[in-house]
Design a protein around this motif. Sequence first.
Motif, short mmCIF file in Angstrom:
data_model
loop_
_atom_site.label_atom_id
_atom_site.label_comp_id
_atom_site.label_asym_id
_atom_site.label_seq_id
_atom_site.Cartn_x
_atom_site.Cartn_y
_atom_site.Cartn_z
N ILE A 161 31.94 21.75 36.02
CA ILE A 161 33.03 22.56 35.50
C ILE A 161 34.16 21.66 35.02
O ILE A 161 34.57 20.73 35.71
CB ILE A 161 33.54 23.52 36.60
N ASN A 162 34.67 21.96 33.85
CA ASN A 162 35.86 21.28 33.33
C ASN A 162 37.09 21.91 34.00
O ASN A 162 37.23 23.13 34.02
CB ASN A 162 35.90 21.50 31.81
N LYS A 163 37.92 21.04 34.56
CA LYS A 163 39.11 21.50 35.29
C LYS A 163 39.93 22.50 34.50
O LYS A 163 40.43 23.49 35.02
CB LYS A 163 39.98 20.28 35.62
N GLU A 164 40.02 22.21 33.20
CA GLU A 164 40.82 23.04 32.29
C GLU A 164 40.42 24.53 32.36
O GLU A 164 41.25 25.41 32.27
CB GLU A 164 40.58 22.49 30.87
N PHE A 165 39.14 24.80 32.54
CA PHE A 165 38.67 26.19 32.53
C PHE A 165 38.34 26.70 33.93
O PHE A 165 37.87 27.82 34.09
CB PHE A 165 37.43 26.32 31.64
N SER A 166 38.61 25.87 34.97
CA SER A 166 38.12 26.24 36.30
C SER A 166 38.73 27.52 36.88
O SER A 166 38.05 28.20 37.64
CB SER A 166 38.31 25.07 37.27
N PRO A 167 39.97 27.91 36.52
CA PRO A 167 40.46 29.16 37.11
C PRO A 167 39.54 30.35 36.85
O PRO A 167 39.36 31.21 37.71
CB PRO A 167 41.82 29.36 36.43
N THR A 168 38.93 30.40 35.67
CA THR A 168 38.04 31.53 35.39
C THR A 168 36.58 31.23 35.71
O THR A 168 35.82 32.14 36.07
CB THR A 168 38.12 31.97 33.90
N THR A 169 36.17 29.95 35.58
CA THR A 169 34.74 29.67 35.76
C THR A 169 34.34 29.40 37.21
O THR A 169 33.21 29.68 37.60
CB THR A 169 34.29 28.49 34.87
N LEU A 170 35.28 28.88 38.02
CA LEU A 170 34.92 28.54 39.40
C LEU A 170 34.43 29.76 40.22
O LEU A 170 33.41 29.67 40.90
CB LEU A 170 36.08 27.83 40.10
N PRO A 171 35.14 30.91 40.13
CA PRO A 171 34.64 32.06 40.91
C PRO A 171 33.22 32.47 40.50
O PRO A 171 32.42 32.87 41.34
CB PRO A 171 35.64 33.18 40.57
N LEU A 172 32.91 32.33 39.22
CA LEU A 172 31.55 32.69 38.75
C LEU A 172 30.53 31.67 39.26
O LEU A 172 29.44 32.04 39.69
CB LEU A 172 31.51 32.73 37.22
N ALA A 173 30.94 30.40 39.24
CA ALA A 173 30.02 29.34 39.68
C ALA A 173 29.60 29.55 41.13
O ALA A 173 28.46 29.26 41.51
CB ALA A 173 30.69 27.98 39.52
N LYS A 174 30.51 30.08 41.93
CA LYS A 174 30.22 30.27 43.35
C LYS A 174 29.16 31.35 43.60
O LYS A 174 28.66 31.49 44.71
CB LYS A 174 31.51 30.60 44.11
N GLU A 175 28.86 32.15 42.58
CA GLU A 175 27.85 33.21 42.73
C GLU A 175 26.46 32.74 42.34
O GLU A 175 25.51 33.50 42.42
CB GLU A 175 28.22 34.42 41.86
N LEU A 176 26.33 31.49 41.89
CA LEU A 176 25.07 31.08 41.26
C LEU A 176 24.05 30.45 42.21
O LEU A 176 23.05 29.90 41.77
CB LEU A 176 25.34 30.12 40.10
N ASN A 177 24.31 30.52 43.51
CA ASN A 177 23.33 30.03 44.49
C ASN A 177 22.99 28.56 44.31
O ASN A 177 21.87 28.14 44.53
CB ASN A 177 22.05 30.89 44.43
N CYS A 178 23.98 27.78 43.87
CA CYS A 178 23.74 26.35 43.72
C CYS A 178 24.30 25.61 44.93
O CYS A 178 25.01 26.18 45.75
CB CYS A 178 24.38 25.83 42.44
N ASP A 179 23.98 24.32 45.05
CA ASP A 179 24.38 23.55 46.22
C ASP A 179 25.73 22.87 46.07
O ASP A 179 26.40 22.59 47.05
CB ASP A 179 23.32 22.48 46.52
#
Lengths: 317, 310
Positions: A145-163
């Motif tokens: 994730i690029n820090k610049e976009f993390s406010p919107t992308t981080l919550p989605l990333a947490k749903e992706l069952n990744c490590d």
Amino acid sequence: MTTTEIFTSELPVGERFAIQRTRFEPQKAGSKKIKRISIVSGIHGDELEGQLVIYLLAKWLKENSDKIRGIIDIYPAVNSLGVDTITRGFPLYEVDLNRVFPGGENEFLPGQVVHALSHDVKGSDIAIDIHSSNIFLREIPQIRINKEFSPTTLPLAKELNCDFIWIHDAVTVLEATFSHTMNSLGTNTLVVEMGVGMRLTKEYGTQLLNGILNLMQKEGIIESDEQFENREPFTSEIGDVFYLNAPCSGLFVASIDHCAVIKKGDKIGDIVDPLTGSILAELFAPNKGILFTLREYPVVYEGSLIARIFGENDAEN
Amino acid sequence: MQKIEIFRIDSLSRAPLVVHGYLFKGSNPKAPSIAVVGAMEGNSILPLYCASSLVDFLNNKIDKERIEGDILIIPSINHYALNIGERYWPLDKTNLNMMFPGYGLGETTQRIAQKLFDAISHYNYGISLETRVDQAHCIPHIKLLKSGYEDIESAQKFGFKIIHHKDLESTDTVSLQYNWQLWGAKAYSIVCPSEQQVDTAFSNQILQAMLRFMGKTEIIDYKLFHGYQSNILQKESIEIIKSPRSGIFIPYQKPGHYVSNGQAIGEVVNALEGNVVHKVTAPCDGMITCMFSNSLILENAVAFRIAKIG
Ligand SMILES: [Zn+2]
């Protein structure tokens, strides 16, 4: 389920080049606005893990078409010529498609290809770009994730069952990537890196399938009674990534398994010289943590990346 | 002349890659200095030949006292690619010209870039001899990136017909020229035709342009005939002519030729049946700067670029 060509080009000798997309939509068209997700893979032709994930996803969607509540677009092979020919870049031009975004209609063919892709994905609420490292390194399932976009992308990333979720600083050269382009156009875009080039890692395929289904369920794109697995990822916010590069050229022989939890000083492997039977360098972990990247391709030059270790911020690190 | 080792990298089974620079110490400490980088890629035949010709010129064809400023020439960075017909770094296919300013603790090609950049970053002037990234033949010209630090005026001193004043793209920020400029050098790329056979008309032109530049900047005491008063071209001054069809591309005209509006400049032939499927005509008056370099042309590929005139 409809398959369309989003870009075509006649090749010089009796062949047609196309990028294909399959769209899954709800059985009954409603009047309310529905969400759209786009799953992209094969921007790098030598990365195949996304092929398996998208196959599993398409199969699930076909078998569960009654559960679809949004639009799901899949693009398994963006660099379709490359996927079928073990070519990472765009054949003939040898360019990395993930360095020519956003492209344009008047550009060279690779530029037209990426333009067609971003134009087609534009308008999606979410996009996932699945990569599988390259032929040199093996990665555990992770989101970049690029820090610049993390406010919107981080919550989605947490749903992706990744490590692992790796939040990195903005780098100018990475503005030419699919994810930067799509994030700038308002589509929340996540980059998945997992496995290794030219191979399939079955358990990762299933793991990410579950993650995508979980995310789609949370976003109301599918509606199912099933509970999809979602593991808790560790994120780079709570620690640092340590790099181990080859101190000399030679043949790298690993002594540990990928994805191992390691202590500082643990042996990682040797760089050896077959011609003389000598060990040129012994490699040890520079810190404790999780070894999430491990060299897969054994031939190394001085500087070749051997491993990346994520370590939490504590006294020992 | 001193032959200095710029860097050395070992390999598992190949002989080590040893990259040398040829340093000509100037006789006048007040004269400016220049560094010239030749082939960074395996298909850079003209960059290699023009750089090595320059070494030969300074070594054997000019009196030593007439070399006023320091001149460093590094004819090839990438022998490994040149020797096996690869374009980029043979192991991971990365482009060295996308690794600057380099990183001494990073990947192999970042380390190479760092060692190279260390050796050249402090020169007053810098020339990077390059070829086009895409499949195109062009006339030799200067590419000057709009970095905010570029110097158009001195770029005129080469006397090429064309200076392409190029808008900066994100990937340009990791190129040699951009980083050279950032470090305070006046840096230019000479874009050479990408033919794999040496065309001596082009190599002479490029060598003369470098010597003309060094004469005008008083790095060497050597006056050539004047070159062209360069035209500065931006994106808007170039007309792009794409081929709507794929097939076998038969150009009638070459880069450097002047063409008129409506003139037939090439054709595309069906590769299996031989009939003409598209006639390429010039949409404006101008000079062809660039042409698709492969006889098998793709649909929508750029067949020609024409610098508009009139
Ligand atoms: Zn990739």
